[in-house]
Design a protein around this motif. Structure first.
Motif, short mmCIF file in Angstrom:
data_model
loop_
_atom_site.label_atom_id
_atom_site.label_comp_id
_atom_site.label_asym_id
_atom_site.label_seq_id
_atom_site.Cartn_x
_atom_site.Cartn_y
_atom_site.Cartn_z
N ARG A 213 -5.06 16.06 57.77
CA ARG A 213 -4.38 16.08 59.07
C ARG A 213 -3.57 17.36 59.23
NH1 ARG A 213 -6.19 13.91 63.20
NH2 ARG A 213 -6.68 12.11 61.88
N TYR A 272 0.11 13.19 61.88
CA TYR A 272 -0.95 12.69 62.77
C TYR A 272 -0.51 12.77 64.24
CZ TYR A 272 -4.21 9.40 64.92
OH TYR A 272 -5.14 8.81 65.75
N ASP A 273 0.72 12.35 64.49
CA ASP A 273 1.24 12.39 65.87
C ASP A 273 1.33 13.82 66.38
OD1 ASP A 273 1.48 9.65 65.85
OD2 ASP A 273 3.62 9.64 65.34
N ARG A 276 -2.17 15.11 67.27
CA ARG A 276 -2.64 14.53 68.54
C ARG A 276 -1.90 15.15 69.73
NH1 ARG A 276 -3.06 8.20 68.88
NH2 ARG A 276 -3.98 8.92 70.85
N ARG A 279 -3.40 18.51 70.38
CA ARG A 279 -4.72 18.35 70.97
C ARG A 279 -4.62 17.99 72.46
NH1 ARG A 279 -8.51 20.81 67.93
NH2 ARG A 279 -8.36 20.19 65.73
N ARG A 280 -3.63 17.21 72.81
CA ARG A 280 -3.45 16.85 74.23
C ARG A 280 -3.10 18.09 75.07
NH1 ARG A 280 -0.94 12.06 72.28
NH2 ARG A 280 1.14 12.97 72.56
#
Length: 283
Positions: A213, A272-273, A276, A279-280
């Motif tokens: 990650r 992980y958060d 993400r 990526r957003r």
């Protein structure tokens, strides 16, 4: 005159008989006779001299003196046979005693050797116990700070993560070998080879996922920084990418401070958060 001769003769006989009797109690007959003759001889010789000085008949005492000397020599010559027997017995006794002593010495030596061996065994046992105790103490110390996972394993995992962190900068995630899946799998296998328990394997599973990650977040940051070629916009994206990297570095640093599997899972969730979220932004 005859009475005097009888008394002198009787004196010689008495001396001879008494000496012989006394010697025969503790010695052989030949030796006893030889000693009796030796003791009677001076008496006979003294009587002979006295009578000669007094000019009395003394020839018989001279003869008796000579006979005593001859008898002494004869008995003395016969004595060695008995003496040899005694020497033989003495030699036999000496040999027996010597053999016994040597046997005893050998037995003592063997006992000593056995004792030494026992001592060596005890020493070895003590040394082994001490080493085992030392190893146990070291093992207990290694688990200090993280229940169920040794410090040596955690140190290796943290070192690999920090090495990748140090070599990464915005824009090189795709070319940095430590950020590629193959390198991560290789590092994970190395960690697994060090694992000694299920707790350590669980720790490695989460650490491997965290590493993957971490690499994904780095690549997402690079993608974000390369979204535009406009100079003005690019500077803005670059600033945001640097902020993402700082947050990512902080999460990697917090991994080294984990004290339980639960802490490691929490840090993984934070990475992980972040991945993400980046990526957003890229969408």
């Amino acid at each position: 005159m005859n009475k005097k001769v009888s008394k002198s003769t009787a004196l010689i006989i008495i001396v001879f008989v008494v000496i012989f009797f006394l010697c025969s109690l503790s010695g052989s007959i030949s030796v006893s006779l030889a000693v009796a003759c030796l003791c009677a001889f001076p008496v006979s010789l003294a009587i002979f001299i006295i009578k000669t000085l007094k000019k009395q008949k003394s020839k018989s005492y001279l003869i008796s003196s000579i006979v005593l000397v001859i008898a002494f020599i004869v008995f003395l010559a016969a004595a060695p046979n008995t003496k040899n027997d005694e020497e033989l017995e003495t030699t036999t006794e000496f040999t027996t005693e010597t053999t016994t002593e040597e046997t005893t010495t050998t037995t003592v030596t063997t006992t000593t050797t056995t004792t030494t061996t026992t001592t060596t065994t005890e020493t070895t046992t003590e040394a082994t116990t001490e080493e085992t105790t030392g190893s146990t103490t070291a093992t207990v110390d290694e688990y200090a700070g993280f229940a169920g996972v040794r410090y040596s394993l955690r140190k290796q995992v943290i070192a690999d993560l920090q090495k990748a962190q140090k070599q990464y900068h915005v824009g090189n995630a795709d070319t940095l070998s430590l950020m590629q899946r193959d390198a991560i799998v290789l590092a994970s296998n190395q960690w697994l080879s060090m694992a000694n328990s299920n707790e350590e394997r669980s720790y490695i599973d989460v650490a491997t996922e965290f590493y993957l990650r971490f690499a994904d977040a780095a690549k997402a940051i690079d993608e974000y920084s390369n979204r535009t070629s406009d100079t003005t916009s690019k500077a803005m994206y670059k600033a945001q990418a640097d902020d993402f990297k700082d947050r990512m570095d902080a999460i990697v640093d917090s991994f080294s401070m984990c004290k339980s599997i639960s802490d490691v899972n929490n840090v993984y969730n934070s990475m992980y958060d972040l991945s993400r979220q980046i990526r957003r932004f890229n969408w």
